[in-house]
Design an enzyme around this catalytic site. Structure first.
Site, short mmCIF file in Angstrom:
data_model
loop_
_atom_site.label_atom_id
_atom_site.label_comp_id
_atom_site.label_asym_id
_atom_site.label_seq_id
_atom_site.Cartn_x
_atom_site.Cartn_y
_atom_site.Cartn_z
N HIS A 102 0.98 -1.24 -0.02
CA HIS A 102 0.01 0.03 0.31
C HIS A 102 0.57 1.23 0.05
O HIS A 102 0.59 2.24 -0.74
CB HIS A 102 -0.74 -0.04 1.17
N TYR B 52 -6.71 2.63 11.55
CA TYR B 52 -7.22 1.68 10.48
C TYR B 52 -6.36 2.52 9.20
O TYR B 52 -6.41 3.75 8.96
CB TYR B 52 -8.57 1.38 10.03
N GLU B 53 -5.91 1.28 8.36
CA GLU B 53 -5.19 2.01 7.08
C GLU B 53 -5.95 2.76 6.30
O GLU B 53 -5.44 3.23 5.25
CB GLU B 53 -4.50 0.94 6.50
N SER B 54 -7.37 2.72 6.26
CA SER B 54 -8.17 3.66 5.54
C SER B 54 -8.14 4.95 5.69
O SER B 54 -8.40 6.03 5.22
CB SER B 54 -9.51 3.30 5.68
N GLY B 55 -7.31 5.34 6.76
CA GLY B 55 -7.06 6.96 7.10
C GLY B 55 -7.70 7.35 8.21
O GLY B 55 -7.54 8.48 8.39
#
Lengths: 276, 250
Positions: A102, B52-55
């Protein structure tokens, strides 16, 4: 500027193009993906950080020659079975992969948006991705001598994103989890945005990303066009559809029946994405 | 099920939750890590800062998300940032205390594979791939792994190093220039493993109630070392189980 979805895809997406349909769980441009399948586009290089169900569908329908990605799964459910079938068995066509993390993909888009040829990051060191993916290299910092990782800019021929709203001039507004959409749009040669609605005036929303019309090639109204993902403020994620996809996608015949009924037949959610 | 009976997954999740404290910033993966982090925040670690890696930074979901980007994560976050920002500004400089990861395969040096089983070019099973894990494993101050223990998952050497644990042994992380300490604890449905301070090899430090050392060794694909002061994991309390079940709907 504001065009029907089928016209937008016909004009902007060509066989052999590098195409990024971005969306990080939220605002996934599913209706646009289905229109690409309906128009029979092929030999595409599909780029996306998180190819999920709509890329599984496009791969299964034979649209893709190559996938550039960092995580290919059905979020919260498991693996992508059309993707797996393409890689393991070459069905319906062989699929080449260019695999990143990512952090690497996000930086590739950021470099593309910035107009520089590569991005630098701390990443991949010690992993086997470095040996498998040619577009990951090491680089020495010219100031400190520190060894870092370089990845090339990703500049799609066309980026497609889904947003909540656009105005009639083609200014686009999205909010909630906005992922890498701004970078992917600014990195692209052409940008198509599908939106929940076209409005007379965009009301500011906290945390919004605004894509000015000068960086948007075309806007197509596609209400519900992100289903079964969600559009913050419009509808929630259809978790059961992701779970149901697992069974459909495991079986080639079930998948082809699904293509016939839900994409070529123009049933939901494709119809929802069409301009009447 | 009585209040004191519990499943193997439940004790694994509870043991993982207990590894987190209220002062930590934790980068949370979806699935078991997310369940454990949310359990910790609702029990002994109310101020756990979940990312979370979604921001979504500092999110406090009132239900368990199915994906890393569910709307509830954005609605309840301190702030939502872009994906380049979460990786470049938050993860990369070492601002995150704990990375919480799962694995398809893990080896004796806690290297993690989530990419392929078999050969990369001709895989037996193609898995989803890296996602954020390589840089989470590199840059978080420490990493906790949660994974069900079996010979299929616990292998002498992973088929593909997606995320570096302790490489090939002592000194490898330093040699590679990785910022964080790497995996400090692996929590399974049978027990808890930690890297030996000298050899960096994963060593059994605690067994869950009703599990024997022989059971754990039988589920490990290498000759598993056992710590001299082997502990017994404390069984989940009634209150831990009740909060966990309210989250999972079990």
């Amino acid at each position: 500027m504001i065009v029907p979805l089928d016209e937008g895809i016909r004009e902007l997406v060509h066989d052999g193009d590098t195409v990024a349909l971005e969306g990080f769980t939220h605002l996934i441009p599913v209706a646009a993906g289905h229109e690409i399948i309906r128009q029979g586009r092929h030999d595409l290089t599909l780029a996306r950080m998180t190819p999920d169900v709509v890329y599984d569908q496009m791969i299964g329908a034979g649209c893709a020659r190559k996938l550039v990605f960092s995580w290919g799964g059905n979020p919260g459910v498991g693996s992508l079975h059309r993707f797996r079938d393409a890689i393991q068995n070459g069905w319906p066509v062989p699929l080449e992969i260019e695999e990143h993390s990512h952090a690497g993909m996000a930086n590739r888009y950021a470099a593309g948006a910035s107009g520089v040829p590569f991005a630098v990051l701390r990443g991949y060191v010690g992993t086997d991705l470095m040996g498998q993916t040619a577009s990951i290299k090491t680089i020495d910092c010219p100031f400190t001598g520190e060894r870092l990782t370089a990845v090339p800019a990703l500049n799609p021929d066309v980026t497609i994103v889904h947003a909540q709203r656009a105005d009639r001039a083609g200014n686009v507004q999205l909010w909630g989890i906005t992922g890498v959409q701004k970078e992917a749009a600014l990195a692209a040669r052409r940008t198509l945005v599908t939106v929940e609605e076209v409005v007379d005036e965009l009301e500011p929303v906290p945390g919004q990303v605004l894509l000015p019309s000068r960086v948007v090639t075309a806007v197509a109204e596609a209400p519900g066009g992100a289903r079964p993902s969600y559009a913050h403020g419009y509808y929630i994620r259809d978790n059961s559809a992701y779970q149901e996809w697992d069974a459909i996608s495991r079986d080639r015949d079930a998948f082809e029946r699904w293509l016939e009924s839900d994409v070529y037949g123009g049933a939901r959610p494709a119809r929802e994405g069409r301009i009447p | 099920m009585t209040a004191t009976a519990y499943t193997a997954d439940e004790i694994m999740t509870v043991a993982a939750a207990r590894s987190l404290t209220s002062d930590m910033a934790c980068f949370v993966g979806i699935g078991l890590p997310s369940t454990a982090a949310n359990l910790a925040r609702r029990t002994h670690a109310p101020d756990l800062w979940m990312i979370y890696e979604s921001g979504t930074l500092g999110t406090e979901p009132d239900t368990l998300p199915l994906s890393i980007g569910d709307g509830v994560l954005a609605d309840t976050a301190d702030t939502v940032v872009s994906v380049p920002e979460i990786f470049n500004y938050w993860l990369q400089p070492g601002r995150i205390d704990v990375g919480f990861l799962g694995a398809a395969q893990i080896d004796r040096y806690a290297n993690i594979n989530t990419t392929v089983i078999g050969d990369y070019a001709d895989p037996k099973v193609r898995l989803p791939g890296a996602g954020g894990a390589p840089e989470i494993a590199a840059s978080c101050r420490e990493v906790i792994v949660i994974v069900r223990q079996s010979r299929r998952a616990f292998v002498d050497k992973v088929d593909f190093v997606t995320s570096v644990g302790h490489g090939g042994g002592p000194g490898d992380r330093e040699r590679l220039g990785l910022l964080g300490k790497g995996p400090t604890r692996v929590i399974t449905d049978l027990g808890i493993l930690e890297p030996d301070p000298n050899t960096r090899e994963l060593t059994l430090v605690s067994v869950h109630p009703g599990t024997t050392v022989a059971d754990v060794r039988a589920a490990t694909g290498w000759d598993l070392a056992v710590a001299p002061d082997l502990a017994a994991t404390e069984a989940p309390t009634a209150s831990e189980l009740s909060v966990l079940r309210s989250l999972t709907g079990a």
